[in-house]
Design an enzyme around this catalytic site. Structure first.
Site, PDB file in Angstrom:
ATOM      1  N   GLU A  41       0.818  -1.206   0.000  1.00 50.06           N
ATOM      2  CA  GLU A  41       0.000   0.000   0.000  1.00 50.06           C
ATOM      3  C   GLU A  41       0.852   1.256   0.000  1.00 50.06           C
ATOM      4  OE1 GLU A  41      -3.696  -1.686   2.668  1.00 50.06           O
ATOM      5  OE2 GLU A  41      -1.992  -0.789   3.708  1.00 50.06           O
TER       6      GLU A  41
ATOM      7  N   ASP B 289      -8.047  -4.806   8.991  1.00 49.55           N
ATOM      8  CA  ASP B 289      -7.557  -3.593   8.336  1.00 49.55           C
ATOM      9  C   ASP B 289      -7.391  -3.746   6.836  1.00 49.55           C
ATOM     10  OD1 ASP B 289      -5.438  -5.252   8.254  1.00 49.55           O
ATOM     11  OD2 ASP B 289      -4.024  -3.922   9.248  1.00 49.55           O
TER      12      ASP B 289
END
Lengths: 351, 351
Positions: B66, B237
């Site tokens: 990410e 998450d």
């Protein structure tokens, strides 16, 4: 008590600016550009293998900072790049960049590299690669409008890949033209410094525009572009920044890297969102024709896409392996037990 | 002939893992966490100042990579972070990270830092900061379910910010619990190793879940959560990764960092997209109430947001200034004339 000396997993190979320059010279700049173009072409040909997304841009009054990620099944790459046209006033570069290539399997970085030079090289390599598919046969003369940091790299790549030996330079700043002319004559080019863009395009089969102003500019007007020319438009690369008059776009066959990004950032932001464009990967695969005849005007509406940076990082990673053109960077925490990050921190205090 | 010695503009201060550990110990880990929490709180309170976007995730079979960018008017920050639950099998960390803080005015990086440790610290600091607003009054006992790399940082932050001294540990891997218990007893905590999650939550006013499996897991079921408890849910998450039974979510008041991201990645991906949640920045600003009474179940559905990394980078930049906890990295090309990148490259060959 364990002394926390980092293991091999802690280190990421880092290619500094100094080492990138050493690498380029060890291979020779034109050889580097040719090989880099081959990597870029190889990755364009396997276009469907990549996760693609328009770059993530953070715009401010003075410029933009962008992240450009992409990945195939094995590797993930991203580039950080800025564009700040006024930077030269304070001695800063307009465009600077660095990037990372990582393993998809572990998420660990495999390479951190400077990419200011590498972006200049990959942009030029991509332009010349596209020129091989789109420039008219026997092209020998290129106009270079905009003589900033990207200019000489374009010239070198077009010589290495397309046989361009004659250059016609123009910039609104005569100092920039003088700088580029000096550099390019030293590289053996036949260089003409022109007083305006009209003079620059005279007799040129390829027109490269690479100006940096962040505005809707009109570097080329319609009457300046004759039949058969290939336009390599580098500078129009963010919203509100274009170089060509709209009428040229309507006469040209337009080739783009990734339409989803180019429609936002490229020259074609001036056109309807459904104006037809050709994707370069299809030309390079041979499924769609590039130049069809000698009178066609072709336009590469270049904005730069993440796969080109991925190819460049992949090329550099392959070249520096086993050399001393990189240094180890202690970037990754590497505890003996990967779940014991806290223990590593505490042992560092005791050590 | 100019010798291209890089000038100050070429160098970016780099905080390695070794230097991050030195910095943490020079300040003391709990002092570091408290000060870091203050930076995070300050930035939450000026939430509207930030450009915000959900992180850009590249998912693969084994994990995710990410990029998490954000910016205010002065600074731009981003973090690179991976999440690969199976990494520990090959001696790699599940989560590793690094990040950059840049000047918005020039686009130049001002700091490159390891962020594997820093992410562990900022995640814990954020949890404990939120705990200060949401945990029931007089909370002294915390259950810690999931005893991997994040566990001890959570404990330390909750002691520094919320006065938690008693811990009840559980992990499906007894080895992980033994590791955490050893580390935490050495830090002076009163630690109970529990045989299951049910035993772990007994008598705990705060329940922290930080497991790593990438799946829809049910670490907590509805009957395990009594009135008045604060749940600090760290592990859910990313899409397809949650820790709590849906029924708990329906009984709890849910607090989130950035709803646009949490609805994709957090526990609330199990709920309707319009299920009411409270944004933490409004609680920290005092415009919305946090905990309202002693029987309320509060849930921090933590996924981690870019502003927290921004705050962490800002804090580290402030702390290392004028110290030797950083080293200069030759990351930016810096020609004498910023438009003469090519000339710099050519002079490097001659030098």
């Amino acid at each position: 008590m364990m002394i926390p000396t980092p293991s091999a997993l802690a280190y990421v190979p880092f290619v500094s600016v100094a080492n990138m320059m050493r690498l380029v010279h060890s291979l020779g700049p034109e050889h580097f550009l040719s090989e880099l173009a081959a990597y870029i072409e190889e990755d364009f040909r396997r276009w469907p293998d990549f996760d693609k997304t328009p770059r993530i841009a953070s715009h401010s009054r003075d410029g933009v900072i962008e992240l450009m990620p992409t990945a195939d099944a094995e590797s993930y790459g991203f580039k950080y790049v800025n564009g700040h046209p006024k930077n030269t006033r304070t001695g800063h570069q307009t465009v600077t960049a660095f990037g990372v290539l990582s393993s998809v399997a572990t998420g660990y970085p495999l390479l951190l590299s400077e990419m200011t030079l590498l972006t200049a090289l990959r942009t030029a390599a991509t332009s010349a690669l596209v020129g091989r598919y789109l420039a008219p046969e026997g092209a020998r003369v290129m106009a270079l409008i905009g003589n900033g940091a990207q200019c000489e790299f374009q010239a070198l790549a077009f010589r290495a890949l397309c046989g361009i030996g004659t250059l016609r330079l123009y910039d609104i700043d005569p100092g920039a033209t003088a700088k580029a002319a000096r550099n390019l004559r030293a590289q053996g080019f036949d260089v003409t410094e022109c007083r305006d863009a009209i003079q620059a395009v005279e007799g040129a089969q390829i027109i490269t525009t690479c100006t940096a102003d962040k505005q809707y500019a009109t570097i080329l007007t319609d009457n300046m572009v004759g039949a058969g020319v290939h336009i390599n438009a580098i500078g129009g690369d963010c919203p509100g920044k274009t170089e060509l008059h709209r009428d040229i776009l309507l006469r040209a066959d337009i080739f783009v890297e990734y339409p989803e990004q180019t429609r936002i950032e490229g020259e074609i932001q001036q056109l309807d969102p459904d104006h037809p464009v050709t994707e370069l990967w299809q030309v390079m695969r041979g499924t769609v024709e590039g130049r069809r005849n000698a009178r066609q005007i072709t336009l590469f509406d270049s904005v730069g896409f993440a796969t080109e940076d991925f190819s460049a990082l992949r090329y550099v990673a392959d070249q520096v392996r086993g050399t001393d053109f990189h240094e180890p960077l202690d970037l990754m925490a590497d505890p003996d037990d990967p779940r014991d990050l806290f223990g590593m921190l505490m042992r560092a205090r005791d050590a």
